[in-house]
Scaffold this motif. Structure first.
Motif, PDB file in Angstrom:
ATOM      1  N   ALA A  40      17.210  53.884  14.970  1.00 58.82           N
ATOM      2  CA  ALA A  40      15.252  54.069  16.004  1.00 58.82           C
ATOM      3  C   ALA A  40      15.067  52.792  15.323  1.00 58.82           C
ATOM      4  N   SER A  41      14.997  52.363  16.929  1.00 58.08           N
ATOM      5  CA  SER A  41      14.404  50.229  17.461  1.00 58.08           C
ATOM      6  C   SER A  41      14.000  50.292  17.874  1.00 58.08           C
ATOM      7  N   LEU A  42      12.369  49.060  18.438  1.00 58.66           N
ATOM      8  CA  LEU A  42      11.763  49.108  19.026  1.00 58.66           C
ATOM      9  C   LEU A  42      12.438  48.785  20.423  1.00 58.66           C
ATOM     10  N   MET A  68       7.626  52.774  15.927  1.00 58.38           N
ATOM     11  CA  MET A  68       7.098  53.328  14.816  1.00 58.38           C
ATOM     12  C   MET A  68       5.825  53.194  15.169  1.00 58.38           C
ATOM     13  N   THR A  69       5.167  52.435  15.878  1.00 55.73           N
ATOM     14  CA  THR A  69       3.298  52.323  15.824  1.00 55.73           C
ATOM     15  C   THR A  69       2.627  53.235  16.596  1.00 55.73           C
ATOM     16  N   ASP A  70       3.101  53.882  17.426  1.00 58.49           N
ATOM     17  CA  ASP A  70       2.491  54.873  17.852  1.00 58.49           C
ATOM     18  C   ASP A  70       3.073  56.485  17.818  1.00 58.49           C
ATOM     19  N   HIS A  92      13.517  53.170   5.821  1.00 60.70           N
ATOM     20  CA  HIS A  92      13.250  52.766   7.273  1.00 60.70           C
ATOM     21  C   HIS A  92      13.186  50.923   6.244  1.00 60.70           C
ATOM     22  N   VAL A  93      13.915  50.247   7.449  1.00 60.89           N
ATOM     23  CA  VAL A  93      13.873  48.773   6.895  1.00 60.89           C
ATOM     24  C   VAL A  93      12.530  47.350   7.768  1.00 60.89           C
ATOM     25  N   ALA A  94      12.203  48.443   9.561  1.00 63.80           N
ATOM     26  CA  ALA A  94      11.915  47.396  10.374  1.00 63.80           C
ATOM     27  C   ALA A  94      10.906  46.840   9.500  1.00 63.80           C
ATOM     28  N   ALA A  95      10.105  45.090  10.118  1.00 63.56           N
ATOM     29  CA  ALA A  95       9.465  44.481   9.577  1.00 63.56           C
ATOM     30  C   ALA A  95       9.498  43.035  10.540  1.00 63.56           C
ATOM     31  N   PHE A  96       8.246  43.055  10.954  1.00 59.50           N
ATOM     32  CA  PHE A  96       7.482  42.013  10.765  1.00 59.50           C
ATOM     33  C   PHE A  96       6.877  40.866   9.755  1.00 59.50           C
ATOM     34  N   SER A  97       8.004  39.444  10.050  1.00 59.52           N
ATOM     35  CA  SER A  97       8.295  39.013   9.145  1.00 59.52           C
ATOM     36  C   SER A  97       6.282  37.812   9.195  1.00 59.52           C
ATOM     37  N   SER A  99       6.107  34.939  10.198  1.00 53.23           N
ATOM     38  CA  SER A  99       6.348  33.996  12.438  1.00 53.23           C
ATOM     39  C   SER A  99       6.419  35.202  12.773  1.00 53.23           C
ATOM     40  N   MET A 100       6.520  36.096  13.028  1.00 51.45           N
ATOM     41  CA  MET A 100       6.644  37.026  14.384  1.00 51.45           C
ATOM     42  C   MET A 100       5.574  37.948  14.916  1.00 51.45           C
ATOM     43  N   GLY A 101       4.113  37.539  14.257  1.00 49.57           N
ATOM     44  CA  GLY A 101       3.451  37.741  14.992  1.00 49.57           C
ATOM     45  C   GLY A 101       1.707  37.710  14.271  1.00 49.57           C
ATOM     46  N   PHE A 133      12.487  52.702   1.621  1.00 53.67           N
ATOM     47  CA  PHE A 133      11.676  51.948   2.966  1.00 53.67           C
ATOM     48  C   PHE A 133      11.778  50.375   2.085  1.00 53.67           C
ATOM     49  N   VAL A 134      12.182  49.331   2.946  1.00 53.59           N
ATOM     50  CA  VAL A 134      12.383  48.228   2.505  1.00 53.59           C
ATOM     51  C   VAL A 134      11.547  47.645   2.909  1.00 53.59           C
ATOM     52  N   SER A 135      10.816  47.066   1.403  1.00 60.57           N
ATOM     53  CA  SER A 135       9.384  46.102   1.286  1.00 60.57           C
ATOM     54  C   SER A 135       9.610  44.648   1.097  1.00 60.57           C
ATOM     55  N   THR A 183       0.219  44.148   3.417  1.00 54.52           N
ATOM     56  CA  THR A 183       1.912  45.215   3.393  1.00 54.52           C
ATOM     57  C   THR A 183       2.814  46.036   2.775  1.00 54.52           C
ATOM     58  N   LYS A 184       3.101  44.604   1.713  1.00 47.56           N
ATOM     59  CA  LYS A 184       4.377  45.200   1.377  1.00 47.56           C
ATOM     60  C   LYS A 184       4.048  44.941  -0.144  1.00 47.56           C
ATOM     61  N   THR A 185       2.785  45.378  -0.249  1.00 53.10           N
ATOM     62  CA  THR A 185       2.570  45.446  -1.673  1.00 53.10           C
ATOM     63  C   THR A 185       1.636  46.871  -1.659  1.00 53.10           C
ATOM     64  N   SER A 209      13.216  45.697  -2.670  1.00 47.88           N
ATOM     65  CA  SER A 209      11.933  45.203  -1.857  1.00 47.88           C
ATOM     66  C   SER A 209      12.903  44.146  -2.526  1.00 47.88           C
ATOM     67  N   PRO A 210      13.751  43.742  -1.706  1.00 45.58           N
ATOM     68  CA  PRO A 210      14.420  41.960  -1.414  1.00 45.58           C
ATOM     69  C   PRO A 210      13.724  40.896  -1.467  1.00 45.58           C
ATOM     70  N   GLY A 211      14.434  40.259  -2.154  1.00 44.94           N
ATOM     71  CA  GLY A 211      13.970  38.647  -2.202  1.00 44.94           C
ATOM     72  C   GLY A 211      14.659  38.128  -0.671  1.00 44.94           C
ATOM     73  N   PRO A 216      18.666  36.891  10.129  1.00 45.08           N
ATOM     74  CA  PRO A 216      18.265  35.963  11.365  1.00 45.08           C
ATOM     75  C   PRO A 216      16.454  35.677  11.194  1.00 45.08           C
ATOM     76  N   MET A 217      15.949  37.247  10.091  1.00 47.75           N
ATOM     77  CA  MET A 217      14.901  37.234  10.384  1.00 47.75           C
ATOM     78  C   MET A 217      13.772  35.955   8.355  1.00 47.75           C
ATOM     79  N   GLY A 218      15.602  36.023   7.345  1.00 49.80           N
ATOM     80  CA  GLY A 218      15.606  35.303   6.757  1.00 49.80           C
ATOM     81  C   GLY A 218      15.505  34.310   7.427  1.00 49.80           C
TER      82      GLY A 218
HETATM   83  N1  NAP Z   1      15.819  38.527   5.253  1.00 47.26           N
HETATM   84  C1  NAP Z   1      14.800  38.487   4.696  1.00 47.26           C
HETATM   85  O1  NAP Z   1      14.973  37.429   3.778  1.00 47.26           O
HETATM   86  C2  NAP Z   1      13.441  39.365   3.261  1.00 47.26           C
HETATM   87  C3  NAP Z   1      13.251  39.122   2.533  1.00 47.26           C
HETATM   88  C4  NAP Z   1      12.342  40.405   2.289  1.00 47.26           C
HETATM   89  C5  NAP Z   1      11.596  41.413   2.706  1.00 47.26           C
HETATM   90  N2  NAP Z   1      12.620  41.746   3.369  1.00 47.26           N
HETATM   91  C6  NAP Z   1      12.324  42.931   4.764  1.00 47.26           C
HETATM   92  O2  NAP Z   1      13.868  43.742   5.223  1.00 47.26           O
HETATM   93  C7  NAP Z   1      13.427  44.186   6.176  1.00 47.26           C
HETATM   94  C8  NAP Z   1      14.077  43.551   7.150  1.00 47.26           C
HETATM   95  O3  NAP Z   1      14.466  42.040   7.277  1.00 47.26           O
HETATM   96  P1  NAP Z   1      15.005  41.133   8.820  1.00 47.26           P
HETATM   97  O4  NAP Z   1      15.240  40.175   8.157  1.00 47.26           O
HETATM   98  O5  NAP Z   1      16.754  42.556   8.566  1.00 47.26           O
HETATM   99  O6  NAP Z   1      15.119  42.352   9.659  1.00 47.26           O
HETATM  100  P2  NAP Z   1      15.276  42.804  10.936  1.00 47.26           P
HETATM  101  O7  NAP Z   1      15.659  43.512  10.915  1.00 47.26           O
HETATM  102  O8  NAP Z   1      14.641  41.388  11.945  1.00 47.26           O
HETATM  103  O9  NAP Z   1      13.780  43.410  11.456  1.00 47.26           O
HETATM  104  C9  NAP Z   1      13.633  43.068  12.694  1.00 47.26           C
HETATM  105  C10 NAP Z   1      13.911  44.904  13.148  1.00 47.26           C
HETATM  106  O10 NAP Z   1      12.051  45.018  13.540  1.00 47.26           O
HETATM  107  C11 NAP Z   1      12.590  46.354  14.130  1.00 47.26           C
HETATM  108  N3  NAP Z   1      11.031  46.183  15.095  1.00 47.26           N
HETATM  109  C12 NAP Z   1       9.685  45.676  15.197  1.00 47.26           C
HETATM  110  N4  NAP Z   1       8.750  46.422  15.596  1.00 47.26           N
HETATM  111  C13 NAP Z   1       9.011  47.601  15.468  1.00 47.26           C
HETATM  112  C14 NAP Z   1       8.291  49.075  15.935  1.00 47.26           C
HETATM  113  N5  NAP Z   1       7.273  48.835  16.301  1.00 47.26           N
HETATM  114  N6  NAP Z   1       8.841  50.026  16.117  1.00 47.26           N
HETATM  115  C15 NAP Z   1      10.548  50.054  15.662  1.00 47.26           C
HETATM  116  N7  NAP Z   1      10.825  49.020  15.297  1.00 47.26           N
HETATM  117  C16 NAP Z   1      10.989  47.611  15.211  1.00 47.26           C
HETATM  118  C17 NAP Z   1      12.721  45.198  15.212  1.00 47.26           C
HETATM  119  O11 NAP Z   1      13.621  46.599  16.446  1.00 47.26           O
HETATM  120  P3  NAP Z   1      13.916  45.413  18.075  1.00 47.26           P
HETATM  121  O12 NAP Z   1      14.815  44.599  17.966  1.00 47.26           O
HETATM  122  O13 NAP Z   1      14.593  46.405  18.476  1.00 47.26           O
HETATM  123  O14 NAP Z   1      12.423  45.133  18.530  1.00 47.26           O
HETATM  124  C18 NAP Z   1      13.764  44.695  14.643  1.00 47.26           C
HETATM  125  O15 NAP Z   1      14.780  45.343  14.757  1.00 47.26           O
HETATM  126  C19 NAP Z   1      11.773  44.137   6.015  1.00 47.26           C
HETATM  127  O16 NAP Z   1      10.948  45.124   5.933  1.00 47.26           O
HETATM  128  C20 NAP Z   1      11.648  42.679   5.807  1.00 47.26           C
HETATM  129  O17 NAP Z   1       9.872  42.498   5.901  1.00 47.26           O
HETATM  130  C21 NAP Z   1      13.653  40.396   3.989  1.00 47.26           C
END
Ligand code: NAP
Length: 283
Positions: A40-42, A68-70, A92-97, A99-101, A133-135, A183-185, A209-211, A216-218
């Motif tokens: 499930a993704s946005l 997921m916010t709705d 539950h993996v999704a989040a905004f870093s 830079s994303m909002g 839940f990925v924090s 939010t991660k806390t 909790s990943p470091g 791509p987000m990293g």
């Molecule tokens: N990368 C790192 O170094 C790092 C470090 C620490 C923690 N984390 C955590 O690891 C997790 C995954 O990170 P990632 O780097 O792989 O990022 P990612 O998967 O690119 O995270 C963004 C995803 O969230 C989805 N999303 C955003 N808003 C949403 C909504 N309202 N409803 C449903 N889906 C939504 C996006 O969906 P669409 O693409 O469909 O728009 C996108 O697939 C995150 O929780 C992040 O905080 C990452």
């Protein structure tokens, strides 16, 4: 009737993966070895390619749009999952870093959304269901928020959540970076707070909790305003490198498995040791 050319596995339980980004897809590929995947993704336009990529790997998968916010969108997802079969795993993996909002967007996406998903999926939980839940390492900051701020963060579905939090923090702290770590806390706390409710169903809930992970987000964070901070963290990481999405998938797979059957209401740091190293800077 015998069918050929299909990866369908109606005998397998369901794993719901929220978020179709880098880590979401690596998680879906791993959990798909033992479960049918509901991804499930946005972004509706990106989901057909995600579903096709999973199917190409031989996984029984369907990718659906969910915001997921709705609350209505989350309810539709829960109804869809309930129709398909027993829920074995929620990842539950999704989040905004940062830079994303902006401040409020991150509060909504990184905390209100996961809380709505948690409430909806608990209704589908049964013995041996596991929710992960990925924090983030950012949720483990050395100076935790005040008790008043934590009390507000502990009830993200309250109608006055945003206003109550903003009233406690000076406007200069209403930044996306601060929202990310708050939010991660809060997400780590939610998994501790909700362990009792999940336990009543014989189910588990944990955070991971990943470091710094090479996703791509990293990469976006390394390229942005946080570059120097991220490089400093990398220099302090005992293992001296970013983690990979294979390694986060390993951790999620373990937490979802029966090998983790007595692990609930806690957090697993997957950070190459940087959190520990920061506590002992002289070594
Ligand atoms: N990368 C790192 O170094 C790092 C470090 C620490 C923690 N984390 C955590 O690891 C997790 C995954 O990170 P990632 O780097 O792989 O990022 P990612 O998967 O690119 O995270 C963004 C995803 O969230 C989805 N999303 C955003 N808003 C949403 C909504 N309202 N409803 C449903 N889906 C939504 C996006 O969906 P669409 O693409 O469909 O728009 C996108 O697939 C995150 O929780 C992040 O905080 C990452």
């Amino acid at each position: 009737m015998v069918r050929t050319g299909t990866s369908e596995r109606p005998d397998l339980p369901i794993a719901v993966v929220i978020g179709g980004g880098g880590m979401g897809m690596s998680t879906a590929k791993r959990l798909g070895q033992h479960c049918r995947i509901v991804l499930a993704s946005l972004s509706a336009d990106k989901n057909p390619a995600r579903e096709a990529a999973l199917k190409e790997d031989g996984i029984d998968a369907v990718a659906v749009q969910c915001d997921m916010t709705d609350p209505a969108s989350v309810d539709r997802l829960a109804a869809f999952v309930a129709e398909r079969g027993p829920l074995r795993t929620l990842a539950h993996v999704a989040a905004f870093s940062p830079s994303m909002g902006d401040w409020r967007t991150l509060l909504a996406v990184n905390l209100v959304g996961p809380a709505l998903i948690e409430r909806a999926m608990l209704k589908l939980a049964q013995p041996h269901t596991a929710a992960i839940f990925v924090s983030s390492l950012a949720g483990h900051r050395p100076q935790p928020p005040s008790d008043e701020v934590l009390a507000v963060l502990d009830r993200p579905l309250a109608p006055d959540f945003f206003e109550a939090l903003e009233a406690l923090l000076p406007a200069a702290e209403h930044t996306s970076g601060n929202a990310y770590s708050l939010t991660k806390t809060a997400l780590n706390r939610m998994c501790r707070q909700r362990a009792w409710a999940w336990g009543q169903k014989g189910a588990r809930i944990v955070s991971m909790s990943p470091g710094m992970i090479a996703t791509p987000m990293g990469a976006l964070e390394f390229a942005g305003a946080n570059r120097e901070h991220k490089l400093a963290l990398l220099a302090k990481t005992p293992l001296g490198r970013e983690g990979t999405m294979i390694e986060t998938a390993d951790a999620i797979e373990f937490l979802a498995s029966e090998r983790a059957s007595f692990i609930t209401g806690t957090d697993l740091l997957v950070d190459g040791g940087v959190h520990a190293a920061m506590a002992f800077p002289e070594d």
